[in-house]
Every structure is written in structure tokens, then in C-alpha cells.
Design a protein around this motif. Sequence first.
Motif, PDB file in Angstrom:
ATOM      1  N   GLY A 108       0.836  -1.190   0.000  1.00  0.00           N
ATOM      2  CA  GLY A 108       0.000   0.000   0.000  1.00  0.00           C
ATOM      3  C   GLY A 108       0.871   1.240   0.000  1.00  0.00           C
ATOM      4  N   GLY A 109       0.255   2.394  -0.201  1.00  0.00           N
ATOM      5  CA  GLY A 109       0.985   3.661  -0.141  1.00  0.00           C
ATOM      6  C   GLY A 109       0.890   4.199   1.278  1.00  0.00           C
ATOM      7  N   LEU A 110       2.024   4.618   1.836  1.00  0.00           N
ATOM      8  CA  LEU A 110       2.034   5.061   3.237  1.00  0.00           C
ATOM      9  C   LEU A 110       2.216   6.576   3.323  1.00  0.00           C
ATOM     10  CD1 LEU A 110       2.986   1.948   3.313  1.00  0.00           C
ATOM     11  CD2 LEU A 110       3.628   2.488   5.651  1.00  0.00           C
ATOM     12  N   PHE A 111       1.361   7.204   4.106  1.00  0.00           N
ATOM     13  CA  PHE A 111       1.418   8.654   4.263  1.00  0.00           C
ATOM     14  C   PHE A 111       1.419   8.997   5.749  1.00  0.00           C
ATOM     15  CE2 PHE A 111       0.069  12.986   4.480  1.00  0.00           C
ATOM     16  CZ  PHE A 111       0.671  13.565   3.365  1.00  0.00           C
ATOM     17  N   HIS A 112       2.459   9.694   6.155  1.00  0.00           N
ATOM     18  CA  HIS A 112       2.652  10.039   7.561  1.00  0.00           C
ATOM     19  C   HIS A 112       1.837  11.295   7.873  1.00  0.00           C
ATOM     20  CE1 HIS A 112       5.678  11.178  10.928  1.00  0.00           C
ATOM     21  NE2 HIS A 112       4.630  10.557  11.403  1.00  0.00           N
ATOM     22  N   LEU A 113       0.806  11.119   8.666  1.00  0.00           N
ATOM     23  CA  LEU A 113      -0.160  12.198   8.846  1.00  0.00           C
ATOM     24  C   LEU A 113       0.451  13.449   9.468  1.00  0.00           C
ATOM     25  CD1 LEU A 113      -3.059  12.249   7.961  1.00  0.00           C
ATOM     26  CD2 LEU A 113      -3.733  11.644  10.264  1.00  0.00           C
ATOM     27  N   SER A 154      -4.657   1.829  -0.809  1.00  0.00           N
ATOM     28  CA  SER A 154      -4.428   0.987  -1.984  1.00  0.00           C
ATOM     29  C   SER A 154      -5.622   1.083  -2.915  1.00  0.00           C
ATOM     30  CB  SER A 154      -4.216  -0.468  -1.554  1.00  0.00           C
ATOM     31  OG  SER A 154      -3.904  -1.261  -2.680  1.00  0.00           O
ATOM     32  N   ILE A 155      -5.329   1.066  -4.211  1.00  0.00           N
ATOM     33  CA  ILE A 155      -6.392   1.078  -5.220  1.00  0.00           C
ATOM     34  C   ILE A 155      -6.213  -0.168  -6.067  1.00  0.00           C
ATOM     35  CG2 ILE A 155      -5.103   2.368  -6.993  1.00  0.00           C
ATOM     36  CD1 ILE A 155      -7.747   3.981  -7.458  1.00  0.00           C
ATOM     37  N   ASP A 156      -7.317  -0.783  -6.465  1.00  0.00           N
ATOM     38  CA  ASP A 156      -7.183  -1.996  -7.266  1.00  0.00           C
ATOM     39  C   ASP A 156      -8.459  -2.300  -8.021  1.00  0.00           C
ATOM     40  OD1 ASP A 156      -5.830  -4.353  -8.205  1.00  0.00           O
ATOM     41  OD2 ASP A 156      -4.724  -4.315  -6.325  1.00  0.00           O
ATOM     42  N   TYR A 211     -19.056  -4.475 -17.316  1.00  0.00           N
ATOM     43  CA  TYR A 211     -18.743  -3.381 -16.401  1.00  0.00           C
ATOM     44  C   TYR A 211     -17.343  -3.580 -15.862  1.00  0.00           C
ATOM     45  CZ  TYR A 211     -20.102  -6.766 -12.730  1.00  0.00           C
ATOM     46  OH  TYR A 211     -20.204  -7.867 -11.926  1.00  0.00           O
ATOM     47  N   ASP A 212     -16.757  -2.507 -15.365  1.00  0.00           N
ATOM     48  CA  ASP A 212     -15.476  -2.606 -14.690  1.00  0.00           C
ATOM     49  C   ASP A 212     -15.626  -1.990 -13.298  1.00  0.00           C
ATOM     50  OD1 ASP A 212     -12.847  -3.252 -14.215  1.00  0.00           O
ATOM     51  OD2 ASP A 212     -11.982  -1.647 -15.430  1.00  0.00           O
ATOM     52  N   LEU A 213     -14.774  -2.424 -12.391  1.00  0.00           N
ATOM     53  CA  LEU A 213     -14.804  -1.948 -11.018  1.00  0.00           C
ATOM     54  C   LEU A 213     -13.410  -1.522 -10.590  1.00  0.00           C
ATOM     55  CD1 LEU A 213     -16.750  -4.857  -9.237  1.00  0.00           C
ATOM     56  CD2 LEU A 213     -17.698  -2.717 -10.141  1.00  0.00           C
ATOM     57  N   ALA A 214     -13.336  -0.468  -9.831  1.00  0.00           N
ATOM     58  CA  ALA A 214     -12.102  -0.137  -9.125  1.00  0.00           C
ATOM     59  C   ALA A 214     -12.495   0.217  -7.702  1.00  0.00           C
ATOM     60  CB  ALA A 214     -11.379   1.033  -9.788  1.00  0.00           C
ATOM     61  N   GLY A 215     -11.592  -0.023  -6.787  1.00  0.00           N
ATOM     62  CA  GLY A 215     -11.878   0.288  -5.394  1.00  0.00           C
ATOM     63  C   GLY A 215     -10.642   0.836  -4.728  1.00  0.00           C
ATOM     64  N   CYS A 216     -10.870   1.695  -3.758  1.00  0.00           N
ATOM     65  CA  CYS A 216      -9.754   2.311  -3.044  1.00  0.00           C
ATOM     66  C   CYS A 216     -10.050   2.225  -1.549  1.00  0.00           C
ATOM     67  CB  CYS A 216      -9.618   3.765  -3.482  1.00  0.00           C
ATOM     68  SG  CYS A 216      -8.160   4.582  -2.821  1.00  0.00           S
ATOM     69  N   VAL A 217      -9.083   1.719  -0.812  1.00  0.00           N
ATOM     70  CA  VAL A 217      -9.268   1.609   0.636  1.00  0.00           C
ATOM     71  C   VAL A 217      -8.242   2.487   1.333  1.00  0.00           C
ATOM     72  CG1 VAL A 217      -7.719  -0.370   1.053  1.00  0.00           C
ATOM     73  CG2 VAL A 217      -9.718  -0.021   2.504  1.00  0.00           C
TER      74      VAL A 217
END
Lengths: 337, 337
Positions: free
Chosen positions: A41-46, B60-62, B151-157
Motif C-alpha cells: 500500500g501507499g504510506l502517508f505520515h499524517l 491501496s487502489i485496485d 462493467y469494470d470496477l475499481a476500489g480504493c481503501v
Amino acid sequence: MATYKEAGVDIDAGEEAVRRIKGPVRETFTPGVLTEIGSFGGLFHLAASGAMRDPVLVSSIDGVGTKLKVATRVGKHDTIGEDLVNHCVNDIAVSGARPLFFLDYFATGSLRPDVFEAVVLGFAKACKANGCALIGGETAEMPDLYKTGDYDLAGCVIGIVERDSIVDGRDIEEGDVLLGVPSSGLHTNGYSLARKVLFDRYVAADTPEALGGASVGEALLRVHRSYLDSIQALIAEDLATGFSHVTGGGIEGNTRRVLPDGLDIAVDYSAWKRPGLFRLIQEVGEVPEEDMRRTFNLGVGLVAIVPAAKKARAKTVLGALGEPAFEIGRVVKADAA
Amino acid sequence: MATYKEAGVDIDAGEEAVRRIKGPVRETFTPGVLTEIGSFGGLFHLAASGAMRDPVLVSSIDGVGTKLKVATRVGKHDTIGEDLVNHCVNDIAVSGARPLFFLDYFATGSLRPDVFEAVVLGFAKACKANGCALIGGETAEMPDLYKTGDYDLAGCVIGIVERDSIVDGRDIEEGDVLLGVPSSGLHTNGYSLARKVLFDRYVAADTPEALGGASVGEALLRVHRSYLDSIQALIAEDLATGFSHVTGGGIEGNTRRVLPDGLDIAVDYSAWKRPGLFRLIQEVGEVPEEDMRRTFNLGVGLVAIVPAAKKARAKTVLGALGEPAFEIGRVVKADAA
């Protein structure tokens, strides 16, 4: 396929494309990005975003709609990434948030490294301009889903705002003034209608008089603007009670979203000169005025809702940023609209 | 088209679909979601995620790749949303992060409310299971880009972790044990190869013996598992030095990403029984073993890297969660691999 993995930026693409984007992506990194950590994942230091008493994260995910098809038709892919970043940034900026980082999703039938590079450089350029790190991305090749040459984009931005500084429209009052800040064109809305109308009549290289020298392709690809600086400047002097980012739904549809109950807006559509692109679409397509208002921004990309007493100062602040804001209407009682 | 706008969840879809998803989406809301604020973005109050000394945001996005095409072929859309959420959650969980919120992008040629509803209910179900709010979404209809039915899906957490609790693999040492935690199937990787191989030979309803009673369609659609609880349980007792989420690139490709310089891994592929689905793909497609290892998880969805002295306890902790973890290899010196 080469792989670029850094701080969550996980890009599988041609080696040459990866080599070319690496520098520009890295240039977007702000002090919050923890680059030393190879990660999924991408890490961001708040803490790097500045000390905050009670932070609220504000996020938005979006695409650019069929503006993509114009980019593909014209063969110009270096601004569509800017469109997406700026669209997302505006959607959180209207709450008073500053963007921290952005993640992108790039899906295509078969990866063309030159197109991929151009798109990612657009992301990087706009991220840098908005002070926002391009911290993650996913690139997907799905030949069964996308035709060769086609691609889709999604982007997600995460920003931050102090809880007691959230701009949520609750202080909007009857009599507040709607200041319009110019758009650069269609931004990212109304492209299905605009393409149908204009490409029935013109090819992309045509230069109808209404466009003042620009070609149809150029006019349609003008970059969705970021209003982050304008919004932040008005907030810094407590000059606005609300903002609306004018996307699908038009000026009224979007501005009504931020109004408290019991209030409405009255927009005077004769108060500003509608840019040639919108006039051309309406004329060529014989588009009813009501549809124009519901579909397009009509030259107003951002509405700042400003107490009447602060209007002059707000215009001065925006003017100093090179924004010729103009009064487009007023907040009224709901039943008086 | 009806619109569902709440806390940044901005969904344009059929009225019936919007009515049906509203409850399930709202059920995912954790105390951090600021629902009282109608907004262009989703707002999350950071303090609600618990007091933290020095928080780091992990994002992360996927997408789910062409598992989508299996869902479309079988006409079953109620689990693909879970696949996407769990994939994204795992990608941040391996750093030690807990998810805070998730945003989705749903793009299609022409919105089918029943499909849309099923997909969003999948998002909501998995978000709830992971303690993660479904805080935003974008639905795009682009008939020129997607075929009808596609359809396509993307998600970001976005998740959070204390800076000094980030699991980044720096403490991994030679001799550490690789514990494999079972996958449920292909998860979301290798579908282009798997579809080509299996659908050349079978239809989705076929039940080849290797699948132990399941149909090809069922086996291919098994939900990508979330390893959040397993990872958190190991972290809580300081039992792991690193984790790898086994996606594209296989067990070795993904696990090498978390190793410090000078170390490598030696995986014993005979150490566990490869599930029937993988054996079937290899046999029917005559897929070289090397390609199998690089493309598929082969039954191992998560690798926990555990000091040898803590192996027994780690297995007990995982066992208590119903996870029959098994030893699949060791960390070795880079030149000894």
C-alpha cells in the motif's frame, strides 16, 4: 513488462514507460510520503501534513467520463490525467479540505506505453500543482473488456481538514451572493451530449467561428481546472459560507446540494457571457436551454457562496489570483425561487 | 435515474436499486463517518478510529481483473464486490493497518439496476465484515467504452496504523519460517489464463472431478478472502516479522517484496496439497510449473513470515481463528536461494 514499485505505486508497464514516469511520480512526493518502505500500500505520515487538533479525512473517487473518447479520437493523452486529478481535488476542496494524496486506476485492452506515459505524466503534473502526492496506482490490461486503444481511468483523492473548519454550508443565509468562478470548458461533464452534437457536424480539427480560433478537439480537451487555491484563499479570510463544484447536474443541481433546508438559489443566466463552446453546442444540437443548464457548467466551474457584505472583498481576493469572479445569482427563500 | 447522496456516496442509478442499497450502505457506517454533512466528498472523523500517537495512512487502489468476465458469464454478481474490498483490505493489512473506509468506481455501458445492486451489496457486505465504511462511490455509464452487460470496477481503501507499529519486513531474518494461510481459490489473479484454459474445455456449469463437486463457475468465483483478522491476531502477539498478500506474481514474487536486502526465500512447493482448481488448470492447459508459480497463489493467499521460535504459537493463534496455517518455506541468505 517492467514493474515500478515505490511507496505503493505499483505499475506494470513497458520498461521505457516505467523509466520515464519514475522521476515525475517521485516529484509529487510530499514530506508525508514514506518512501523508504516498500509496501503493498501507499504510506502517508499524517503528522507531515501539519499539526491538527481534530482532523477529518475527506475523500472522493471519480472518473472522467467520455472525455476519454475525445482524447482517444484526437490522440492527445497528456491532459486527461490532469482532468481527473483536478476533478477529484475540487470535490474535496469545496469542504475546505487540502489534498494529501491521490491514487489512480488505469484499465486498458492492451497497454500502449506512450499513452500510459502521457496519462501518468498528466496525473503527476496536476498532483504536483495541487500539492498532492501520487502515492498509488493500479494498471490493468483486460483485452476482453476494453477494445484496443481504449482505456478507462478512475482516481481517488484523500484530503484533510480541521473538523471545526469544514465548510458545509450551514451558515448560508438568504441574500448571500453566488460568485461564479470561470471554467475552462466542459471540464469533465456533458461529453456524451457534446460529442454527439459536435462530431455529427465537425471533425476534431475543424475550427468553427464560435470557438475563436480553437479546434473542436482543442476546445473539448481543455483541462478541468483546480479551484483549490481560490477556495483556500476565500476560506483564509472567512469570506465564503459554501462552495459548489459544478459537475453533472449543472450550476443549480450542484449548488442546491450545499444549501440548508428552507433555502434555494436564483441564478440569473444572463449575468455572464456564456463561452462559445456552450453556445456552439446549443446551436448546432438545438439543445433546449433547460438541458443545457442541467448538463453543462456553462462557463462556471465553481460557485462560491458569499455573504453580501463580503462580496467586494471576495472578488478582490479572487481577482488577485487571476480569477475574474462574477455574480451569478443569490440565495433566496425556498418558496421564493 | 435516482440519486443517492449521503456522506459522499453519490450514486446515480435506478430508483429501485438506490432504494435497495441505501440500507446496506448505511450499515457499513462506522462512528467516524460524518453522515450529517451532505457533501461532494466522504468525510471521516479521524478521532473516531481511536486515539493514535503518530498515525500513518495506508492506502491501496485496485480492480478485480477479468474475474469480472466470469461473473458476467455466470450471471452472478453478488460476490465480485467482496473480492474487490477484500483484495484492497489485504493490501493494506499486510502493513499492519486497519481499514477505515472504502470508495468504489463502477463503470458500465448501460446500468442494469439488478447487477448494480448485487455488486454494491457485495461491497457493503465485505466492508461491514472488515469494519470499514463504504464512504464513497462513483457510477459511470459509458456506452461507447463498455459493451452492454459489461462493467469494470475499481476500489480504493484507506486505513491507519501507528507509525511504530508498521510491519515493513525490516526485522525479517534468515531462518524465519514462511507460514501459508489458505486461499479460497484464484482470489483475483490469473483469470485471463484460467478462463482461457478452462472455458476452452468446459462450460461454467460443468463439474470436473478435480473440483470435488463444485462447478467451474463456482470454483472460479470463490470469494477472495480477507486476512485482516489473521494478520491483526499475529501482530497483537508480535508473532510475525512480515506479511505478503499473494496476488499477481505468486508466492515468491510477492513475498520477495517485503524482504530486506541480502535475504531470499526458499519455498517447498511439495509442502502442501495444491487445491484441485490449480491442478485442473495445470493439467488441462498443460501449463508449465514455472508459469503456475508466477501466476497463481496455488492455495496460499497470505504468507506470514514468523521467527522460528514463534512458529508454534503463530500456528495456534491462526488455528484458533479457523486458519490451518502450514509451513511452506524459509527465509534464506540471498545467495543460498
